[in-house]
Enzyme design. Structure first.
Site: not given
Ligand code: AMP
Length: 606
Positions: A77, A14, A194, A154
């Site tokens: 990211k 992850d 999320d 994800e």
């Protein structure tokens, strides 16, 4: 001389905006988080470039941000898909995948110290990542010397871990696993909310037996816990400025210290009604008290943005909330009580917080790695071609959205003549450049059966039986010229279409006697191509002479379950065809990846 066959080892990673985690499946088929060298289950995704050339990743790098902010990279990211990181580091412009690769190198090193050599990984990305960001993530893995087995969304990873836990629990008990595989009573609809450190995703899935189908997905790659920190930081800095007439935001060191204090204060407010935030700047000190109610008020607009997406996704899934069985929370920021309260208010049910928000995505990735490895091996030992799971519009002629009946009303942007400089051949927009198929099969034949790494046969059965299918998060279309010169985006594959899919549409040439056709593919929902992201171009050269204006050009976009896009354009009378002439301006090319890989290999990372 014969040598013992060895099973390749893959882990799940992850690769988070603020924290990363990794996991593998133990011999019983259970996902286990691999701690880093410091002994923690998550590693801050922070990179400190020491002037000596050494690189520090994780918690020590985070501490270095206060003293040397100019040498520290956080939240890389958020920059994935860009050509370079926005500022130079030690005088160098660095592509974001090369920075991600340093985080991945540290994770790989630490994992190898715990579980032995690792060949590759499944790396997760937000469902809402576009093609460029996915490509950049794959490049990061390759630069780190990892074989990227797959890229996984994800929320799919989180639901996979959730579904797998439930299936496995039953199979570890008295139930017969084969009966479970056919058990349609396990049908459930789950919504995965999320909210991590830097990105937000919300996805609705159907979990049916061992089948996971994504029904709809939405999100925001620039929304996460960092934004909540920032609201606190702004409020504190304003208070400081009012008191001392000097602004801690103007000094990088004071700013970094204040940022760290803001995050700490935010986390404390998840369990306490009030907390204090201290700051120092130019030798002056201040401390403010923040109540949870104040914090919730100052961040209400951020929470509302997630609520908005939540409503949009459930609309796209065409379901009322009362048909959603499970609201799963993932990501460290879902620990904030305001998130749980909002979810309960909107969905009408208490969110299921039983998954470890920091580990579940890595666990799902590890499960997906095992599934993929077993399936690849099975496919390699079969001689018959393997059917692709899921619907494909190409299988069903009736469903082709061709415009045969009437003449084309609109035509793609087909500019003639095409500049020969545009004809660069690059690889498609999907996953990692795959090795030659024959090489892959030979490689697989060299390996032992991966099921041998599990003591538990039932774990292998469960893994083999699980299938996942996905939807595309962004519409894909081609740029057309309508009327005289007005360019519009003609959507070919709308967002939230089940994958894999293949759609063919008919267009026409723009001018009489056109000699070549250049089909520009864009990603995005706007009808204005300038508001979309150009992702590639497909050019048919040497059209037959004498074509009238509006001659038929078929354009086929094929998008697979893991996000690989193939483009094909065919001129109807001559059959002249062009396939995937994709040119992503921001993607690193193979030789750049190679160079970066050699550089990263030589770098000391700790
Ligand atoms: P993730 O990317 O899932 O690791 O989430 C990281 C984010 O979760 C960061 O913004 C953290 O500040 C945030 N976070 C972690 N723990 C808490 C907490 N107890 N309360 C609020 N936010 C938290």
């Amino acid at each position: 001389m014969s040598r013992a066959k060895k099973t390749k080892r893959y882990i799940g990673i992850d690769l988070g905006t603020t924290f990363s985690a990794m996991a593998y499946l133990d011999p019983h088929g259970s996902p286990v988080t691999i701690p880093n060298a410091e002994g923690t289950l998550t590693t801050p995704s922070v990179v400190y470039f020491e002037p000596s050339g050494e690189v520090v990743v994780g918690a020590p790098a985070r501490l270095a941000a206060v003293e040397h902010p100019e040498l520290v990279v956080q939240c890389v990211k958020r920059e994935m898909g860009e050509r370079f990181y926005p500022r130079t580091i030690l005088g160098r412009k660095i592509p974001p995948p090369a920075i991600s690769a340093l985080i991945l190198k540290k994770l790989k090193q630490d994992a190898e110290a715990k579980i032995g050599p690792i060949d590759g990984a499944v790396i997760t990305v937000p469902a809402y990542f576009d093609e460029g960001r996915r490509q950049a993530t794959i490049a990061g893995g390759q630069i780190a010397g990892l074989e990227v087995l797959d890229i996984l969304n994800e929320p799919t990873a989180a639901s996979l871990a959730f579904a797998y836990r439930n299936i496995k629990r039953k199979s570890d008990g008295l139930d017969d696993v084969l009966q479970l595989i056919d058990d349609k009573r396990a049908h459930r609809i789950a919504a995965v909310y999320d909210l991590g450190g830097g990105t937000f995703d919300v996805t609705v899935l159907k979990i049916e037996g061992n089948n996971l189908t994504v029904l709809a997905t939405d999100g925001d790659v620039r929304l996460g816990g960092k934004d909540w920190d920032d609201k606190l930081l702004q409020a504190a800095a304003n208070a400081f400025k009012t008191k001392y007439k000097t602004d801690p935001r103007e000094d990088e060191h004071s700013y970094e210290a204040l940022l760290a204090a803001s995050e700490e204060c935010k986390c404390a407010l998840s369990t306490s009604d009030r907390s204090r935030l201290s700051m120092t700047h130019q030798g002056k000190h201040a401390s403010i008290e923040v109540t949870r109610a104040q914090f919730e008020e100052m961040t209400a607009s951020l929470l509302y943005r997630t609520e908005n997406r939540l409503n949009r996704v459930i609309e796209a899934a065409k379901l009322p909330w009362n048909q959603v069985d499970e609201v799963l929370t993932v990501g460290g920021s879902t620990r904030m009580p305001q998130v749980l309260d909002m979810l309960q208010r909107v969905t009408g049910q208490k969110p299921n917080t039983s998954l470890s928000p920091d580990e579940v995505v890595a666990h799902g990735a590890a499960i997906h790695a095992a599934i993929t490895q077993l399936k690849n091996y099975q496919d390699s030992v079969k001689t018959a071609p393997v059917p692709v799971s899921g619907p494909s519009l190409m299988d069903d002629d009736a469903a082709l959205p061709m415009l045969d009946a009437e003449p084309p009303l609109a035509v793609p942007t087909i500019e003639a003549p095409v500049d020969p400089a545009d004809q660069t051949v690059a690889l498609g927009t999907g996953l990692a450049p795959l090795a030659d198929e024959a090489d892959q099969l030979a490689d697989l034949a060299e390996q032992a059966n991966p099921s041998e790494q599990y003591d538990d046969n039932e774990a292998t059965d469960v893994l083999r039986a699980i299938t996942t299918s996905n939807v595309n998060a962004h519409s894909l279309g081609v740029v057309m010229t309508q009327g005289d010169k007005v360019k519009t985006n003609s959507t070919v594959i709308p967002k939230n279409t089940n994958l894999p899919t293949s759609v063919t549409r008919r267009y026409g040439t723009v001018i009489p006697n056109q000699t070549s056709v250049s089909v520009v593919i864009v990603e995005g929902d706007s009808s204005d191509p300038d508001q979309c992201i150009p992702i590639g171009k497909c050019t048919i050269e040497k059209l037959p002479w004498g074509l009238r204006k509006g001659s038929t050009i078929y354009v086929t976009l094929s998008y697979d379950n893991s996000g690989r896009l193939d483009v094909k354009a065919t001129e109807a009378t001559s059959g002249s065809t062009a396939q995937t002439t994709i040119d992503r301006t921001n993607a690193m090319n193979a030789s750049e990846i190679d160079q970066a890989q050699q550089a990263v290999e030589k770098m000391e990372v700790r």
